[in-house]
Motif scaffolding. Structure first.
Motif, PDB file in Angstrom:
ATOM      1  N   CYS A 213       1.433  -0.825   0.343  1.00 11.41           N
ATOM      2  CA  CYS A 213      -0.281   0.108   0.080  1.00 11.41           C
ATOM      3  C   CYS A 213       0.891   1.468   0.271  1.00 11.41           C
ATOM      4  N   LEU A 214      -0.064   2.099  -0.970  1.00 14.00           N
ATOM      5  CA  LEU A 214       1.182   3.338  -0.752  1.00 14.00           C
ATOM      6  C   LEU A 214       0.323   4.816  -0.405  1.00 14.00           C
ATOM      7  N   SER A 215       0.374   5.026   0.687  1.00 18.59           N
ATOM      8  CA  SER A 215      -0.185   6.855   0.816  1.00 18.59           C
ATOM      9  C   SER A 215       0.183   8.017   0.058  1.00 18.59           C
ATOM     10  N   LEU A 216      -0.905   8.593  -0.165  1.00 15.42           N
ATOM     11  CA  LEU A 216      -0.434   9.606  -1.401  1.00 15.42           C
ATOM     12  C   LEU A 216      -1.389  10.846  -0.480  1.00 15.42           C
ATOM     13  N   HIS A 217      -0.985  12.283  -1.020  1.00 12.38           N
ATOM     14  CA  HIS A 217      -2.339  13.362  -0.183  1.00 12.38           C
ATOM     15  C   HIS A 217      -2.464  12.796  -1.707  1.00 12.38           C
TER      16      HIS A 217
ATOM     17  N   ILE B 232      -3.924   2.133  -3.405  1.00  7.22           N
ATOM     18  CA  ILE B 232      -3.586   3.411  -3.392  1.00  7.22           C
ATOM     19  C   ILE B 232      -4.265   3.962  -1.866  1.00  7.22           C
ATOM     20  N   HIS B 233      -3.873   4.329  -1.563  1.00  7.65           N
ATOM     21  CA  HIS B 233      -3.621   4.824   0.026  1.00  7.65           C
ATOM     22  C   HIS B 233      -4.330   6.572  -0.016  1.00  7.65           C
ATOM     23  N   ALA B 234      -5.472   7.193   0.683  1.00  9.26           N
ATOM     24  CA  ALA B 234      -5.547   8.362   0.492  1.00  9.26           C
ATOM     25  C   ALA B 234      -5.358   9.371   1.571  1.00  9.26           C
ATOM     26  N   ALA B 235      -4.546   9.748   2.173  1.00 10.08           N
ATOM     27  CA  ALA B 235      -3.794  10.442   3.470  1.00 10.08           C
ATOM     28  C   ALA B 235      -4.550  11.229   3.783  1.00 10.08           C
TER      29      ALA B 235
ATOM     30  N   PRO C 112     -11.657  12.277  -1.198  1.00 11.77           N
ATOM     31  CA  PRO C 112     -11.824  11.232  -0.041  1.00 11.77           C
ATOM     32  C   PRO C 112     -10.415  11.474   0.655  1.00 11.77           C
ATOM     33  N   LEU C 113     -10.308  11.392   1.980  1.00 13.07           N
ATOM     34  CA  LEU C 113      -9.222  10.992   2.766  1.00 13.07           C
ATOM     35  C   LEU C 113      -9.199  10.094   4.076  1.00 13.07           C
ATOM     36  N   GLY C 114      -8.391   9.853   3.999  1.00  9.10           N
ATOM     37  CA  GLY C 114      -7.664   8.176   5.389  1.00  9.10           C
ATOM     38  C   GLY C 114      -8.453   7.237   5.037  1.00  9.10           C
ATOM     39  N   GLY C 115      -8.325   6.801   3.614  1.00 11.07           N
ATOM     40  CA  GLY C 115      -8.638   5.590   3.182  1.00 11.07           C
ATOM     41  C   GLY C 115      -7.965   5.087   1.888  1.00 11.07           C
TER      42      GLY C 115
ATOM     43  N   ARG D  52       0.383   5.682   7.112  1.00 13.59           N
ATOM     44  CA  ARG D  52       1.832   5.095   6.660  1.00 13.59           C
ATOM     45  C   ARG D  52       2.169   5.985   5.879  1.00 13.59           C
ATOM     46  N   GLN D  53       3.603   6.182   6.455  1.00 12.45           N
ATOM     47  CA  GLN D  53       4.991   6.431   5.340  1.00 12.45           C
ATOM     48  C   GLN D  53       5.496   5.579   4.286  1.00 12.45           C
TER      49      GLN D  53
END
Length: 153
Positions: A6-10, A39-42, A74-77, A131-132
């Protein structure tokens, strides 16, 4: 139980990927990982104002109305799953194929292009703390059918 990366992105970058407008994610580091990538939306909103930049705004509208004017992103998922197909130095990006993407990434020398294929939206979003870096999640949280559509089984 299987695990995927998984990768978190702004935002708006996460939604640009989920909508298919952004097919290259640029990073300062190389990865040898290939396969499904959630793909995770920070949760942070520091970059949401970028959705107002005309190129971003048009791409988000064309990608299905994600966050018109930065509202409703969307944020946080987890919002998508893509297949990480290639990772190479940004100097090797084929701009005939990825010409619009110059606006959506940091293509400075000594960075890497993570080429994403076969993006599938996850709707509704799966709430999850990000996460980073490149991290792992249990693939059972991804809706049935999303992972089976992967090019890299």
């Amino acid at each position: 139980m299987s695990r995927i990366r998984c990768l978190s992105l702004h935002q708006p970058w996460a939604s640009l990927i989920a909508g298919g407008a952004k097919r290259i994610e640029t990073r300062s580091w190389f990865t040898s990982y290939r396969g499904p990538l959630a793909i995770h939306a920070a949760k942070t909103t520091a970059s949401v104002r970028m959705a107002l930049v005309p190129t971003f705004h048009r791409a988000l509208l064309n990608a299905g109305g994600f966050g018109v004017g930065g509202v409703g992103l969307p944020l946080g998922g987890i919002i998508a799953v893509a297949d990480l197909a290639f990772c190479y130095p940004v100097e090797q990006v084929d701009w005939h194929v990825f010409n619009v993407e110059k606006e959506f990434g940091n293509y400075e020398v000594e960075r890497y292009a993570w080429e994403l294929h076969n993006v599938r939206r996850v709707d509704p979003m799966i709430p999850l703390v990000g996460r980073q870096g490149l991290w792992t999640i249990d693939d059972s949280i991804i809706p049935e059918g999303i992972l089976s559509k992967s090019e890299n089984k």
